[in-house]
Write a protein that holds these residues in place. Sequence first.
Motif, PDB file in Angstrom:
ATOM      1  N   ASP A   1       0.840  -1.197   0.000  1.00  0.00           N
ATOM      2  CA  ASP A   1       0.000   0.000   0.000  1.00  0.00           C
ATOM      3  C   ASP A   1       0.877   1.250   0.000  1.00  0.00           C
ATOM      4  OD1 ASP A   1      -1.865   1.956   0.306  1.00  0.00           O
ATOM      5  OD2 ASP A   1      -2.841   1.078   2.050  1.00  0.00           O
ATOM      6  N   THR A   2       1.064   1.829  -1.181  1.00  0.00           N
ATOM      7  CA  THR A   2       1.896   3.027  -1.307  1.00  0.00           C
ATOM      8  C   THR A   2       1.093   4.307  -1.071  1.00  0.00           C
ATOM      9  OG1 THR A   2       1.497   3.100  -3.683  1.00  0.00           O
ATOM     10  CG2 THR A   2       3.465   1.914  -2.944  1.00  0.00           C
ATOM     11  N   LEU A   3      -0.231   4.206  -0.986  1.00  0.00           N
ATOM     12  CA  LEU A   3      -1.070   5.395  -0.822  1.00  0.00           C
ATOM     13  C   LEU A   3      -1.270   5.783   0.645  1.00  0.00           C
ATOM     14  CD1 LEU A   3      -3.852   4.692  -3.479  1.00  0.00           C
ATOM     15  CD2 LEU A   3      -1.769   6.040  -3.734  1.00  0.00           C
ATOM     16  N   TRP A   4      -1.286   4.778   1.529  1.00  0.00           N
ATOM     17  CA  TRP A   4      -1.564   5.058   2.940  1.00  0.00           C
ATOM     18  C   TRP A   4      -0.340   5.649   3.625  1.00  0.00           C
ATOM     19  CZ3 TRP A   4      -0.180   4.207   7.942  1.00  0.00           C
ATOM     20  CH2 TRP A   4      -1.136   4.471   8.922  1.00  0.00           C
ATOM     21  N   SER A   5      -0.565   6.614   4.496  1.00  0.00           N
ATOM     22  CA  SER A   5       0.522   7.172   5.307  1.00  0.00           C
ATOM     23  C   SER A   5      -0.062   7.598   6.652  1.00  0.00           C
ATOM     24  CB  SER A   5       1.166   8.374   4.606  1.00  0.00           C
ATOM     25  OG  SER A   5       0.303   9.491   4.662  1.00  0.00           O
ATOM     26  N   GLU A   6       0.797   8.044   7.540  1.00  0.00           N
ATOM     27  CA  GLU A   6       0.333   8.525   8.852  1.00  0.00           C
ATOM     28  C   GLU A   6      -0.465   9.822   8.713  1.00  0.00           C
ATOM     29  OE1 GLU A   6       0.798   6.950  11.779  1.00  0.00           O
ATOM     30  OE2 GLU A   6       2.015   5.340  10.928  1.00  0.00           O
ATOM     31  N   LYS A   7      -0.271  10.507   7.593  1.00  0.00           N
ATOM     32  CA  LYS A   7      -0.925  11.796   7.378  1.00  0.00           C
ATOM     33  C   LYS A   7      -2.304  11.595   6.760  1.00  0.00           C
ATOM     34  CE  LYS A   7      -0.198  16.240   5.170  1.00  0.00           C
ATOM     35  NZ  LYS A   7       0.471  16.944   4.098  1.00  0.00           N
ATOM     36  N   ARG A   8      -3.267  12.317   7.237  1.00  0.00           N
ATOM     37  CA  ARG A   8      -4.655  12.221   6.772  1.00  0.00           C
ATOM     38  C   ARG A   8      -4.780  12.782   5.354  1.00  0.00           C
ATOM     39  NH1 ARG A   8      -9.370  11.483   9.503  1.00  0.00           N
ATOM     40  NH2 ARG A   8     -11.266  12.363   8.595  1.00  0.00           N
ATOM     41  N   GLU A   9      -5.468  12.073   4.507  1.00  0.00           N
ATOM     42  CA  GLU A   9      -5.755  12.535   3.139  1.00  0.00           C
ATOM     43  C   GLU A   9      -6.623  13.795   3.200  1.00  0.00           C
ATOM     44  OE1 GLU A   9      -7.737  10.616  -0.906  1.00  0.00           O
ATOM     45  OE2 GLU A   9      -8.426   9.924   1.061  1.00  0.00           O
ATOM     46  N   SER A  10      -6.393  14.713   2.280  1.00  0.00           N
ATOM     47  CA  SER A  10      -7.200  15.934   2.216  1.00  0.00           C
ATOM     48  C   SER A  10      -8.504  15.674   1.453  1.00  0.00           C
ATOM     49  CB  SER A  10      -6.419  17.043   1.504  1.00  0.00           C
ATOM     50  OG  SER A  10      -6.258  16.700   0.129  1.00  0.00           O
ATOM     51  N   ILE A  11      -9.454  16.576   1.635  1.00  0.00           N
ATOM     52  CA  ILE A  11     -10.705  16.502   0.864  1.00  0.00           C
ATOM     53  C   ILE A  11     -10.401  16.642  -0.624  1.00  0.00           C
ATOM     54  CG2 ILE A  11     -12.806  17.802   0.308  1.00  0.00           C
ATOM     55  CD1 ILE A  11     -13.312  16.063   2.617  1.00  0.00           C
ATOM     56  N   ASP A  12      -9.403  17.464  -0.975  1.00  0.00           N
ATOM     57  CA  ASP A  12      -9.009  17.584  -2.382  1.00  0.00           C
ATOM     58  C   ASP A  12      -8.554  16.242  -2.937  1.00  0.00           C
ATOM     59  OD1 ASP A  12      -9.585  20.281  -2.382  1.00  0.00           O
ATOM     60  OD2 ASP A  12      -7.512  20.929  -2.094  1.00  0.00           O
ATOM     61  N   GLY A  13      -7.834  15.465  -2.118  1.00  0.00           N
ATOM     62  CA  GLY A  13      -7.414  14.133  -2.539  1.00  0.00           C
ATOM     63  C   GLY A  13      -8.608  13.231  -2.802  1.00  0.00           C
ATOM     64  N   LEU A  14      -9.604  13.289  -1.917  1.00  0.00           N
ATOM     65  CA  LEU A  14     -10.831  12.510  -2.116  1.00  0.00           C
ATOM     66  C   LEU A  14     -11.547  12.943  -3.384  1.00  0.00           C
ATOM     67  CD1 LEU A  14     -13.108  10.568  -1.308  1.00  0.00           C
ATOM     68  CD2 LEU A  14     -13.991  12.385   0.193  1.00  0.00           C
TER      69      LEU A  14
END
Length: 196
Positions: free
Chosen positions: A126-139
């Motif tokens: 899983d290269t997409l997951w990180s400790e940092k929360r995804e932004s709404i722009d990313g969604l």
Amino acid sequence: MSKMLYLIRHGKSLHNELFERMGTKAFRIPDVIDSALTLQGHEQSIALGKSWEKKNEVELVLVSPLMRTLETAVNIFGDTQIPIVCQEFLREYPIGEDTCNKRSDTNTLIKKFPTINFSDIHFKTDTLWSEKRESIDGLNERIRKMITYLEKRPEKKIAIVGHSSFLGKFKDNKIGYIENGDKDLKYCYPYEYKMI
């Protein structure tokens, strides 16, 4: 070309069950990495597979690569010849921070779900997951990718087995947070959405 989409949230999974006792902490503990369905979640998805009258009208199933959605898709459509294709852009929001949204490696998934097409999942881990929360722009960008993908597909009746926040943002432009008194999408219910 208009399309009928059937938007299906996965069955109840471990982190959903733990949320009832722990609140949002349940989304961020090691025990729920790539959270699987509970017994109730399996029962919900099997029941939909048996009772849904329009199931055999579906020409294509798209599914998120998380364990709970893959299990749900197989429980609903496993007795059909309808192709099931896995897509990263369908993952739950946020990718990051919430450990329940971190996916297993593709070798594990391919072995466990041999009838699902994983050819569009390009990275083993899983290269997409990180400790940092995804932004709404990313969604929003992932939703745009889904729309573009759907527009290019020839099928007119497509089921999408996904997640409450992702599907809610796409369907209603709203993410429901239970902790704020919002309503989640129902588990294993085929919401109809006409895409024009």
